[in-house]
Design an enzyme around this catalytic site. Structure first.
Site, PDB file in Angstrom:
ATOM      1  N   ASP A  72      14.509  33.238  18.648  1.00 32.22           N
ATOM      2  CA  ASP A  72      15.743  33.085  19.417  1.00 32.22           C
ATOM      3  C   ASP A  72      15.486  33.287  20.909  1.00 32.22           C
ATOM      4  OD1 ASP A  72      15.042  35.690  19.001  1.00 32.22           O
ATOM      5  OD2 ASP A  72      17.019  36.367  18.355  1.00 32.22           O
ATOM      6  N   ARG A  76      17.275  35.698  -0.529  1.00 32.95           N
ATOM      7  CA  ARG A  76      18.523  36.464  -0.608  1.00 32.95           C
ATOM      8  C   ARG A  76      19.587  35.538  -1.185  1.00 32.95           C
ATOM      9  NH1 ARG A  76      19.413  39.939   4.839  1.00 32.95           N
ATOM     10  NH2 ARG A  76      19.576  37.900   5.829  1.00 32.95           N
ATOM     11  N   LEU A  79      19.048  29.480   7.907  1.00 29.84           N
ATOM     12  CA  LEU A  79      17.717  29.925   7.476  1.00 29.84           C
ATOM     13  C   LEU A  79      17.878  31.082   6.491  1.00 29.84           C
ATOM     14  CD1 LEU A  79      14.644  29.401   8.208  1.00 29.84           C
ATOM     15  CD2 LEU A  79      14.842  31.435   9.640  1.00 29.84           C
ATOM     16  N   ASN A 131      13.015  29.247   3.323  1.00 30.35           N
ATOM     17  CA  ASN A 131      11.773  29.697   3.955  1.00 30.35           C
ATOM     18  C   ASN A 131      10.857  30.446   3.000  1.00 30.35           C
ATOM     19  OD1 ASN A 131      10.911  29.034   6.500  1.00 30.35           O
ATOM     20  ND2 ASN A 131      11.282  31.047   7.378  1.00 30.35           N
ATOM     21  N   ASP A 186      21.909  33.718   7.319  1.00 28.61           N
ATOM     22  CA  ASP A 186      22.605  33.745   6.040  1.00 28.61           C
ATOM     23  C   ASP A 186      23.477  34.982   5.868  1.00 28.61           C
ATOM     24  OD1 ASP A 186      20.608  35.573   5.846  1.00 28.61           O
ATOM     25  OD2 ASP A 186      19.664  34.754   4.045  1.00 28.61           O
TER      26      ASP A 186
END
Length: 915
Positions: free
Chosen positions: A829, A668, A664, A693, A741
Site C-alpha cells: 500500500d 480465511r 485479496l 493468495n 477481506d
C-alpha cells in the site's frame, strides 16, 4: 308320557312369558311418566298463574323489579345495558364507515379515470421517444458512420521497389520509406537480422551483440517472419576492433547482399551502439541507400534530418542500474554549482593563464572568432577564480580518452566522473568546436552520466543534436546555451529557482530511466520513435490472464442490517441489466499524432503513456480521460436539484459507470464469505474479483454467497501482496475498489467514496489515512499511524484507484520495489501511494472520519505483528532511495458528507461538505 311332557314344557315356559309382560308394562309406565307428567305439570302451573292474577304469580315477571333484587341478577342487568350501548355505538360506526366507503369508491372511480388518462399520455410519450431515438440514430448514422478495421494488406512478395530519390542525402520518410509495408493495422512487425548472417557480424563487440539479442527477444514487435515485416533492423556496431573495419566499398557490397535489402535497403535501419568507443563512425562515407541510420555520432553531411536517428550510447549493456547508488534528487543545491572535466589539445593555442579574452561583440566586429572554445575556457576559469560560487573546471586530463577532432575528450574512468557529478548541481557539456560534428558519442556519454546522477546538463552549443531531439523537448531537462552566451552562463545558472531545478532534475531522471538506462529501453525507444514518425498506434498493453478457480454458489446472500440500513437514503438504482464495462479506448489511431510531445516529454503523469516503452501501450480502458468519442447518454451525472434527485444521480461529468471490487484473501474462508455477503445489493458494482493468495485451493464443500453479480476467484502463482495490483483482464471497469477481506464498510460509505473518486480520478480515494514523518535523531523517514489532522497516504485496504495505476505498478515501477514487498510481505500500500504521488504530484484524498477498521472475530492479521511497523519504516526509506526523493505530499484535506448519517426528507437539498 305325552301329557306329562307337554305339561312340563308349558310349565317351564310360563316364567319367561311373565317376565316379558312385566318388562313391557314397566317400559310403558316409564314412557308415560317421562312424557305426560311434564306436560301435565306445565299445564297445571300455567293455569294457577293465570287464575291467581299478577300479584299471585310464581314464575312470571313481577312489577317493580323485584326479580333484580338479588346481586347476581343485578350484574346481569348491567351487562345487558352495557351491551345495548355498545350495539348503538357500533351501529353509528357502521353507518359512518358506509359513508367513507362510498366516498372512497368515488375517489377510486376518479383515480381510474386519471390512470386511463395517464396511460394515454404515457403512450404518446413513448411514441415521441421512439421517434426521437429513431431520428437520433439516423443523424448518428449520417454524421458518425460506424468504422471497422480495414483488411490487412500484406507486402507483395515481388517487391517492385520505389522510384529512386535524387540522392541518398535527400532521403526523407515520404521519399525513402515504403509505407505500403506498414499498414496502420499491421501491428508494426519488426524483423531483426542475426549478426551471424552477415560478414562483419563476427567483428561486433560480443557484449553489444548479447544485449541487442536479449532486448530484441523481449520486444513485442519483433517477428520471425521477414515476409510480413514492416521494418528490418541490422546491428552494425560497435566493432570490437576498429582496425578490422572493412572499407566503405566492401561494406556497401555486404549491405546489398542482405537477403531483404531489395536493391536500395528501404525500410531498413542500421543500428550502431556506442559502448566504450566514442570515435567510431562505422558508416562514414558509406552509401546506405534508403536505409535509415541510428547511431550516436553524425557529421552534418552525413545526417539526414527527419530520417536518421541520434541515439544515446549503450552504457548498461547487460546490467540494470543500481538505484541505491544513484544520489537523491534533494537537496537541490550541491557542493559545486557546475563542473567540467575534459581536454582538447588542438583548441589550447594559448596558455590558460592568459588575460581574459576580448568581448564577443568586439570579436564579431572584426573577423569571426577562430574558435569559441578558447573564449569558453577563459570565461569559466574567470568564474572559478572569482570564488563567487564553488565550481570545478579542469581542461587537462591525466588519462584523456580518444575523441573526435575538436571534441572534448572524457577524463578518467566512468566511476571517477560519476563521483564528481554526484556533487554537481549542473554539468557542462561543450559541443565540438567543429560545427560539422552535430552529434557525438562523447557528448552523449556526458549527457547520459549527468542525467543518471541528477546533475542538470548545460549544453554549450545550440547546433548539437541531442538524442531523439525531434520528439523529446530537451529544454525541460537541460539548459541549452549558444556558445556566444558563455559570459552570461553564470548569471543564468544562479537565476534558476529551486523549484525549477528540482523539476528539471526530476524530468531528466524520467528521461534517463525511460529511454536510456538499459539496452531494452534503448531498443524500445528506437522502435517507438520510428513507429511514431510513421503514425502507427502502439500495441495494447498486456493484461494478466485470470486462472479462475471454479466454485459453487450457495443460497442468495442476505443484507446485514448494520451495514446496509440506509433508511430513506437512495444509494443508486438497482441494476437490472448485465454488468456495464467501461468503454474501450477509441482514439488509438489519432492519439499518436496529436499528443506526441505530451507523451515523450512528461514523466508518467496521470493517464500518460508508459515511460519504459514510449508511446507504447494505450490502456484499453483509458477512454474517458483522452476523449472516448462514445455516444452514451450521461445518466450517471448532471442532475443536482432536490435531495431525491441528488441521491439517485451518481454525479459528476462522466457517463454511466460501475466499479470492480478486488479483494485479496489468504486462508480465511469464513471471513471472506462474510465480506462477500456484505456486498449484496451494492449499487454500481460490476463484479468481485477475489485474489486467492493461498497455495491451497478453497474447500470443495465451500458454498459461496450468491450476490447477484459475478464473483471471479483468481488463482495466483505465488503468495505475493503485489497480486493485489495486477491488471487482471477480468477487471473491465476503470474504477477499482481495493479492499481487504476483513474490512467493514457500509454501503453508503462505499458509494460516497465512489462519488468522490469520480471527481478526482487520478488520485487514490480511500478511508484510513496515514502519514510519514522525518526522524531528526536518526535522519530517516518514519511511518506513522497515529490519529492526525494531516495525512500523506491512504491505505489500499479500502480505497478506490484507477486501473491505469495497476499497469504502472506491475510493469513500470522499478522491480526493486516489488521485490521488497515480497521480501517483507508488507508495504504494497505504501508502494502504491509512492507511485501515484510521484506521477501526479498530488496527495491522496481521504473520505469520512474513519481511521481504522474493526473486525470482531477475525483471525490475527499481519499488521498486528510487532515487526510490522519496523518493516514499514524500512520500506519508506528504501522507496525514497529508489525514487531519489520523497514523493509523498501532506494534506489536511478530507471529504465528508453533510448528510452522511443524517435523515432528512427527500425534498431537502443534499450536498457535500469539504473540510
Amino acid at each position: 308320557m305325552l301329557r306329562t311332557g307337554g305339561g312340563g314344557g308349558s310349565t317351564g315356559g310360563q316364567p319367561w312369558v311373565l317376565r316379558r309382560v312385566r318388562l313391557t308394562w314397566l317400559s310403558f309406565m316409564l314412557f308415560f311418566i317421562l312424557v305426560f307428567f311434564p306436560l301435565i305439570a306445565h299445564y297445571y302451573l300455567t293455569t294457577i298463574d293465570e287464575a291467581g292474577g299478577p300479584e299471585k304469580r310464581f314464575f312470571g315477571p313481577r312489577p317493580g323489579g323485584e326479580l333484580c333484587e338479588t346481586k347476581h341478577v343485578q350484574d346481569l342487568c348491567r351487562i345487558r345495558e352495557s351491551v345495548s350501548e355498545e350495539l348503538l355505538q357500533l351501529e353509528a360506526k357502521r353507518q359512518e364507515l358506509n359513508g367513507e366507503i362510498a366516498r372512497l369508491n368515488l375517489r377510486i372511480e376518479a383515480c381510474k379515470r386519471s390512470i386511463d388518462s395517464a396511460k394515454q399520455d404515457l403512450l404518446q410519450l413513448k411514441n415521441v421517444i421512439s421517434q426521437t431515438e429513431h431520428s437520433y440514430k439516423e443523424l448518428m448514422a449520417q454524421n458518425q458512420p460506424k468504422l471497422s478495421l480495414p483488411v490487412r494488406l500484406f507486402p507483395d512478395k515481388e517487391d517492385p521497389g520505389m522510384p529512386p530519390p535524387k540522392s541518398s542525402r535527400s532521403c526523407r520518410l515520404h521519399s525513402c520509406f515504403d509505407y505500403a509495408r506498414c499498414p496502420i493495422t499491421s501491428g508494426f512487425p519488426v524483423y531483426v537480422y542475426d549478426p551471424a548472417s552477415y560478414p562483419w557480424g563476427e567483428l561486433l563487440d560480443p557484449l553489444v551483440k548479447q544485449a541487442f539479442a536479449a532486448a530484441a527477444k523481449t520486444n513485442i514487435y519483433v517477428t520471425d517472419n521477414p515476409s510480413i515485416a514492416c521494418l528490418y533492423l541490422v546491428l552494425v556496431g560497435e566493432l570490437q576492433e576498429t582496425s578490422k573495419q572493412p572499407p566503405p566499398s566492401e561494406l556497401e557490397k555486404q549491405l546489398k547482399a542482405l537477403p531483404y535489402w531489395r536493391n536500395d535497403g528501404h525500410n531498413h535501419v542500421l543500428v550502431h551502439f556506442s559502448r566504450t568507443s566514442t570515435i567510431q563512425n562505422f558508416l562514414y562515407n558509406v552509401s546506405t541507400g534508403r536505409a535509415a541510420v541510428a547511431q550516436s555520432t553524425f557529421l552534418e553531411l552525413q545526417y539526414r534530418e527527419g530520417f536518421d536517428l541520434v541515439i544515446s550510447p549503450l552504457v548498461h549493456a547487460l546490467s540494470e542500474p543500481n538505484f541505491l547508488e544513484i544520489p537523491p534528487q534533494v537537496p537541490v543545491k550541491r557542493k559545486y554549482l557546475f563542473t567540467f572535466q575534459g581536454e582538447r589539445v588542438e583548441s589550447l593555442r594559448t596558455s590558460l593563464q592568459e588575460a581574459p579574452p576580448q568581448s564577443f561583440e568586439e570579436e564579431m566586429e572584426g573577423d569571426p572568432p577562430a574558435d569559441y572554445d578558447d573564449r569558453i575556457i577563459g570565461t569559466l576559469k574567470a568564474v572559478q577564480d572569482s570564488h563567487l560560487d564553488q565550481v570545478l573546471v579542469e581542461f587537462t586530463c591525466k588519462s584523456p580518452q580518444p575523441s573526435l577532432p575538436t571534441e572534448w575528450s572524457l577524463c578518467g574512468t566512468r566511476e571517477d566522473r560519476l563521483e564528481v557529478l554526484k556533487v554537481s548541481t549542473f554539468a557542462l557539456v561543450i559541443a565540438p568546436g567543429d560545427g560539422q560534428v552535430i552529434a557525438s558519442a562523447g557528448c552523449g556519454m556526458r549527457l547520459f552520466e549527468a542525467l543518471e546522477v541528477g546533475a542538470i546538463p548545460v549544453i554549450l552549443g545550440d547546433h548539437l543534436r541531442l538524442p531523439y531531439h525531434h520528439l523529446i523537448r530537451w529544454s525541460e531537462a537541460t539548459i541549452i546555451v549558444p556558445k556566444p552566451r558563455v559570459t552570461e552562463l553564470h548569471f543564468l545558472l544562479r537565476s534558476l529557482s529551486d523549484n525549477d531545478l528540482l523539476a528539471m532534475r526530476r524530468q531528466g531522471r524520467f528521461l534517463w530511466e525511460a529511454y536510456f538506462s538499459t539496452s531494452e529501453n534503448v531498443l524500445n525507444t528506437i522502435l517507438a520513435s520510428i513507429r511514431t514518425s510513421i503514425q502507427i498506434p502502439a500495441a495494447p498493453i498486456k493484461e494478466e490472464p485470470v486462472q479462475e478457480i471454479p466454485h459453487k454458489a450457495g443460497k442468495i446472500a442476505g443484507t446485514d442490517a448494520n451495514l446496509a440500513d440506509n433508511a430513506d437514503l437512495d444509494l443508486g438504482p438497482v441494476e437490472t441489466e448485465p454488468p456495464y464495462a467501461s468503454p474501450r479506448f477509441l482514439r488509438n489511431f489519432t492519439y499518436t499524432a496529436s499528443d506526441i510531445y505530451r507523451t515523450w516529454n512528461r514523466a508518467p503523469g496521470p493517464f500518460h503513456l508508459f515511460p519504459h516503452t514510449p508511446l507504447d501501450p494505450v490502456l484499453p480502458s483509458e477512454a474517458k480521460f483522452l476523449g472516448s468519442g462514445t455516444g452514451f447518454r450521461p445518466i450517471g451525472g448532471g442532475t443536482g436539484g432536490s435531495g431525491k434527485e441528488f441521491q439517485a444521480a451518481l454525479g459528476g461529468n462522466m457517463p454511466r459507470e460501475q466499479f470492480t471490487v478486488v479483494m485479496l484473501t489468504y486462508e480465511r474462508e469464513e471471513v471472506l464469505m462474510n465480506s462477500l455477503e456484505r456486498l449484496n445489493g451494492l449499487p454500481y458494482l460490476n463484479k468481485v474479483v477475489v485474489v486467492w493468495n493461498s497455495p491451497k485451493p478453497p474447500s470443495e464443500d465451500l458454498l459461496w454467497p450468491d450476490i447477484g453479480l459475478p464473483i471471479v476467484v483468481v488463482h495466483t502463482d505465488k503468495n505475493s501482496l503485489n497480486n493485489r495490483f495486477l491488471p487482471w483482464d477480468a477487471v473491465e471497469t476503470e474504477a477499482i475498489l481495493s479492499i481487504d477481506d476483513d474490512a467493514h464498510l457500509r454501503h453508503d460509505e462505499i458509494m460516497f467514496g465512489f462519488r468522490v473518486w469520480r471527481e478526482a480520478r487520478d488520485r487514490i480515494v480511500g478511508f484510513p489515512g496515514r502519514y510519514h514523518a522525518w526522524d531528526v535523531n536518526h535522519q530517516s523517514w518514519l511511518y506513522n499511524s497515529n490519529y492526525s489532522c494531516e495525512l500523506s497516504m491512504v491505505l489500499t485496504g479500502a480505497a478506490f484507484f484507477h486501473k491505469y495505476y495497476a499497469y504502472l505498478y506491475s510493469y513500470v515501477m522499478p522491480q526493486a520495489i516489488r521485490d521488497m514487498v515480497d521480501e517483507y510481505i508488507n508495504c504494497e500500500d505504501i508502494a502504491m501511494n509512492f507511485l501515484v504521488s510521484h506521477i501526479t504530484r498530488k496527495p491522496p484524498i481521504k473520505v469520512t472520519s474513519r481511521w481504522t477498521f474493526r473486525c470482531p472475530g477475525c483471525p490475527q492479521a499481519l499488521s498486528h505483528d510487532d515487526s510490522h511497523f519496523h518493516e514499514r519504516h524500512k520500506c519508506i526509506n528504501f522507496f525514497v532511495k529508489v525514487y531519489g526523493y520523497m514523493p509523498l505530499l501532506y494534506t489536511q484535506f478530507r471529504v465528508d458528507s453533510v448528510l452522511f448519517k443524517t435523515r432528512l426528507p427527500h425534498d431537502k437539498t443534499k450536498c457535500f461538505k469539504f473540510i
